[in-house]
Design an enzyme around this catalytic site. Structure first.
Site, PDB file in Angstrom:
ATOM      1  CB  CYS A 133      -0.933   0.003   1.209  1.00 37.92           C
ATOM      2  SG  CYS A 133      -1.877   1.518   1.322  1.00 37.92           S
ATOM      3  CB  CYS A 151      -3.205   2.829  -1.295  1.00 42.64           C
ATOM      4  SG  CYS A 151      -3.342   1.149  -0.733  1.00 42.64           S
ATOM      5  CE  LYS A 153      -4.872   4.517  -5.824  1.00 41.85           C
ATOM      6  NZ  LYS A 153      -5.410   3.206  -5.598  1.00 41.85           N
ATOM      7  CE1 TYR A 189     -11.471  -1.350  -5.233  1.00 35.28           C
ATOM      8  CE2 TYR A 189     -11.656  -3.606  -5.983  1.00 35.28           C
ATOM      9  CZ  TYR A 189     -12.016  -2.603  -5.112  1.00 35.28           C
ATOM     10  OH  TYR A 189     -12.919  -2.846  -4.121  1.00 35.28           O
ATOM     11  CD  GLU A 248      -7.506   2.696  -8.158  1.00 34.10           C
ATOM     12  OE1 GLU A 248      -8.333   2.836  -7.238  1.00 34.10           O
ATOM     13  OE2 GLU A 248      -6.354   2.270  -7.962  1.00 34.10           O
ATOM     14  CG  HIS A 254     -27.958  24.133  -0.758  1.00 30.73           C
ATOM     15  ND1 HIS A 254     -28.247  23.238  -1.769  1.00 30.73           N
ATOM     16  CD2 HIS A 254     -28.116  25.379  -1.282  1.00 30.73           C
ATOM     17  CE1 HIS A 254     -28.599  23.928  -2.850  1.00 30.73           C
ATOM     18  NE2 HIS A 254     -28.520  25.209  -2.577  1.00 30.73           N
ATOM     19  CD  GLU A 281     -27.739  20.028  -1.298  1.00 32.79           C
ATOM     20  OE1 GLU A 281     -28.575  20.408  -0.474  1.00 32.79           O
ATOM     21  OE2 GLU A 281     -27.185  20.788  -2.113  1.00 32.79           O
TER      22      GLU A 281
HETATM   23  P1  NDP Z   1      -9.154  -7.301  -9.656  1.00 28.46           P
HETATM   24  O1  NDP Z   1      -9.338  -8.645  -9.100  1.00 28.46           O
HETATM   25  O2  NDP Z   1      -9.894  -6.150  -9.108  1.00 28.46           O
HETATM   26  O3  NDP Z   1      -9.443  -7.332 -11.222  1.00 28.46           O
HETATM   27  C1  NDP Z   1      -8.800  -8.228 -12.058  1.00 28.46           C
HETATM   28  C2  NDP Z   1      -9.208  -7.948 -13.474  1.00 28.46           C
HETATM   29  O4  NDP Z   1      -8.423  -8.718 -14.355  1.00 28.46           O
HETATM   30  C3  NDP Z   1     -10.662  -8.284 -13.762  1.00 28.46           C
HETATM   31  O5  NDP Z   1     -11.184  -7.320 -14.635  1.00 28.46           O
HETATM   32  C4  NDP Z   1     -10.557  -9.640 -14.447  1.00 28.46           C
HETATM   33  O6  NDP Z   1     -11.563  -9.851 -15.398  1.00 28.46           O
HETATM   34  C5  NDP Z   1      -9.263  -9.488 -15.182  1.00 28.46           C
HETATM   35  N1  NDP Z   1      -8.582 -10.751 -15.454  1.00 28.46           N
HETATM   36  C6  NDP Z   1      -8.266 -11.720 -14.577  1.00 28.46           C
HETATM   37  N2  NDP Z   1      -7.608 -12.711 -15.203  1.00 28.46           N
HETATM   38  C7  NDP Z   1      -7.510 -12.354 -16.498  1.00 28.46           C
HETATM   39  C8  NDP Z   1      -6.954 -12.955 -17.645  1.00 28.46           C
HETATM   40  N3  NDP Z   1      -6.336 -14.139 -17.574  1.00 28.46           N
HETATM   41  N4  NDP Z   1      -7.028 -12.302 -18.816  1.00 28.46           N
HETATM   42  C9  NDP Z   1      -7.642 -11.108 -18.892  1.00 28.46           C
HETATM   43  N5  NDP Z   1      -8.198 -10.485 -17.849  1.00 28.46           N
HETATM   44  C10 NDP Z   1      -8.136 -11.106 -16.657  1.00 28.46           C
HETATM   45  O7  NDP Z   1      -7.582  -7.093  -9.598  1.00 28.46           O
HETATM   46  P2  NDP Z   1      -6.650  -5.823  -9.631  1.00 28.46           P
HETATM   47  O8  NDP Z   1      -5.375  -6.351 -10.164  1.00 28.46           O
HETATM   48  O9  NDP Z   1      -7.284  -4.671 -10.335  1.00 28.46           O
HETATM   49  O10 NDP Z   1      -6.522  -5.454  -8.100  1.00 28.46           O
HETATM   50  C11 NDP Z   1      -6.020  -6.417  -7.171  1.00 28.46           C
HETATM   51  C12 NDP Z   1      -6.547  -6.150  -5.783  1.00 28.46           C
HETATM   52  O11 NDP Z   1      -6.013  -4.962  -5.289  1.00 28.46           O
HETATM   53  C13 NDP Z   1      -8.056  -6.021  -5.716  1.00 28.46           C
HETATM   54  O12 NDP Z   1      -8.555  -7.186  -5.104  1.00 28.46           O
HETATM   55  C14 NDP Z   1      -8.317  -4.839  -4.855  1.00 28.46           C
HETATM   56  O13 NDP Z   1      -8.944  -5.244  -3.674  1.00 28.46           O
HETATM   57  C15 NDP Z   1      -6.963  -4.265  -4.536  1.00 28.46           C
HETATM   58  N6  NDP Z   1      -6.944  -2.848  -4.927  1.00 28.46           N
HETATM   59  C16 NDP Z   1      -7.750  -1.960  -4.286  1.00 28.46           C
HETATM   60  C17 NDP Z   1      -7.742  -0.639  -4.660  1.00 28.46           C
HETATM   61  C18 NDP Z   1      -8.638   0.315  -3.969  1.00 28.46           C
HETATM   62  O14 NDP Z   1      -9.189  -0.010  -2.933  1.00 28.46           O
HETATM   63  N7  NDP Z   1      -8.854   1.515  -4.527  1.00 28.46           N
HETATM   64  C19 NDP Z   1      -6.893  -0.135  -5.726  1.00 28.46           C
HETATM   65  C20 NDP Z   1      -6.109  -1.163  -6.350  1.00 28.46           C
HETATM   66  C21 NDP Z   1      -6.133  -2.460  -5.945  1.00 28.46           C
HETATM   67  P3  NDP Z   1     -13.037 -10.395 -15.030  1.00 28.46           P
HETATM   68  O15 NDP Z   1     -13.832  -9.214 -14.610  1.00 28.46           O
HETATM   69  O16 NDP Z   1     -13.528 -10.960 -16.312  1.00 28.46           O
HETATM   70  O17 NDP Z   1     -12.853 -11.418 -13.957  1.00 28.46           O
END
Ligand code: NDP
Length: 459
Positions: free
Chosen positions: A43, A48, A51, A177, A181, A435, A440
């Site tokens: 993080c 976090c 980023k 996520y 982002e 307001h 709100e």
């Molecule tokens: P996520 O699990 O959020 O998303 C993974 C994405 O990759 C999904 O869109 C998924 O598609 C896609 N995917 C998975 N496997 C493949 C593949 N083989 N080929 C193509 N696409 C694929 O992971 P992130 O890497 O974005 O984030 C990891 C973790 O980090 C999250 O669990 C989150 O909790 C945490 N995080 C939190 C943040 C915040 O709170 N603001 C910011 C950044 C990270 P599909 O939808 O089809 O499954």
């Protein structure tokens, strides 16, 4: 000295590990924490914090443009990307210093190196053995990518935060996520962004209205989202990359490829299975409600357990562990109504159930509002805000709250307290608004969305 060198040894000095160990140290336990990379963990060092600094930086591009509508005039704004990266790095160094000081102040010994369990009470670091009554695994997660040809050429969020220079074009694979982002960051600073998702929409698991509204806003900002698309292979050339897409003859050319296809627990190769710890099929440490693994003396918190992979949750788990075992106060984490945000452009804030989840549980009413924020009236930006409340029809409780729009994460944090307290829609309505704000709207929504609209899944 007791039977062991320490009462607690923690593997991993990220958010969860540091919180658990420094609290235990503060309660008088003899503690050590082992870290092979930078103190602060994902993080603070690779997630976090850096980023969010880049999100702030990126947002200035729109702010400068919007300022003209408020009477400001200025020359063309220029981003010095290397200066931004250097300033961000200086801030991370400051934070790492803060984390090191916190450990010192709580008498936690920091051991720098790679740890491996030798047995359920012994950890080995660079040939040196240390024993502890309890061992806490807080090793976090690491990007996971599909094993396709050429995957070694891509970057992940780790490298994206430290790019020496900006590419002209980038392909970002993934719709979660991180992908969303970074698409917002790169697009705002002038990079042509193509986001490739294998599903029909971004942000699987979020409320459908959030997914639709955010995707539409991102596309308005010129981010191209290629849906239902799978990358088969990646080839590197002297001046860029070619991507072969499933079912397409033409290659997709770009200057940089980033994968954000999820993260996996960082638990392999550290002797866990040999020590008898059960890992699930993703490698997550299987733990009970007290964060105890299948081995009596070994515990785990945070992303290493793959429960809810968010920093504040890892911190809550680390705290619960320390309170339970080093302060005689049995504490369990309450996983209900955990709010979360996506720092996309515009950002998302969510707490509670999605509409689909709520409808599966019983009958609910939906209140939804879409409007142009006041700032954009003079600023002229074509960006809408969406706010949504989901109310349990049986008891009038607000069980879901979602927002896409400026300041959504800041607003939803406050609403999350209301949901945690079990607030009803009548109590929302009885709250006086501030307001003029966007927030709100959450206390002035009076009209339920007609049922037939909900059936169509449309606002
Ligand atoms: P996520 O699990 O959020 O998303 C993974 C994405 O990759 C999904 O869109 C998924 O598609 C896609 N995917 C998975 N496997 C493949 C593949 N083989 N080929 C193509 N696409 C694929 O992971 P992130 O890497 O974005 O984030 C990891 C973790 O980090 C999250 O669990 C989150 O909790 C945490 N995080 C939190 C943040 C915040 O709170 N603001 C910011 C950044 C990270 P599909 O939808 O089809 O499954």
């Amino acid at each position: 000295m007791g039977r062991y060198d320490f009462d607690l040894i923690t593997l991993g000095a990220g958010s969860g590990g540091v919180r658990a160990t420094r609290l235990a140290g503060g309660y008088g336990a003899r503690t050590a924490i082992i870290e092979k990379s930078r103190v602060g963990g994902t993080c603070v060092m690779r997630g976090c914090v850096p980023k969010k600094l880049l999100v702030y930086a990126a947002h200035f591009a729109e702010d400068f443009e919007d300022a003209r509508g408020f009477g400001w005039s200025m020359g063309p704004a220029q981003l010095d990307w290397p200066a931004l990266i250097a300033n961000k790095e200086a801030e991370l160094e400051r934070l790492e210093g803060v984390y090191r000081r916190i450990l010192r102040d709580n008498t936690v010994r920091l051991i720098e190196g790679s740890a491996r369990l030798a047995d359920p009470h012994t950890v080995e670091v660079d040939g040196q053995r240390y024993t502890a009554e309890k061992i806490l695994i807080a090793t976090g997660g690491w990007p996971s990518m599909p094993s396709i040809a050429g995957i070694e050429h891509v970057i992940t969020s780790n490298e994206a935060l430290d790019l020496p220079e900006l590419p002209r074009r980038i392909v970002i694979v993934g719709g979660g996520y991180i992908a969303v982002e970074f698409a917002g960051i790169f697009n705002a600073v002038g990079v042509q962004v193509m986001q490739i998702i294998r599903a029909g929409n971004i942000l699987r698991g979020f409320d459908e209205d959030v997914r639709e509204v955010l995707a539409a806003e991102m596309e308005k900002k010129s981010i191209r989202v290629m849906r239902d698309t799978v990358v088969r292979s990646i080839e590197k050339h002297s001046d860029g990359y070619s991507l072969r897409i499933d079912g397409q003859d033409d290659l997709l050319e770009t200057d940089l490829v980033m994968y954000a296809t999820g993260r996996l627990p960082n638990t392999r190769g550290i002797g866990l299975e040999e020590a008898g710890v059960t890992l699930d099929d993703k490698g997550a440490v299987v733990v009970d409600e007290w964060n105890r693994s299948t081995v009596e003396s070994i515990f785990a918190v945070g992303d290493a357990t793959d429960r809810v992979n968010l920093t504040p949750v890892a911190i809550a788990e680390g705290r619960a562990f320390a309170e339970t075992f080093f302060h005689n106060t049995p504490t369990r984490v309450d996983y209900d109504n955990i709010p979360s945000a996506v720092f996309s452009q515009p950002p998302v804030g969510s707490v509670g159930l999605t509409e689909d989840e709520a409808r599966h549980r019983g009958s609910c009413d939906v209140y939804l509002s879409r409007f142009k924020p006041m700032k954009h009236t003079l600023g002229g930006r074509d960006e809408n805000t969406m706010m949504k409340l989901i109310v349990d029809r049986e008891n009038d409780r607000v069980i879901g709250c979602h927002m896409v729009g400026a300041d959504a994460p800041e607003i939803i944090q406050g609403i999350a307290i209301a949901l945690k307290c079990g607030a009803t829609k009548a109590q929302f309505d009885a709250t006086v608004g501030i307001h003029p704000t966007a927030a709100e709207e959450f206390v002035t929504m009076r009209d339920k969305r007609p049922e037939h609209d909900a059936d169509l899944g449309k606002c």
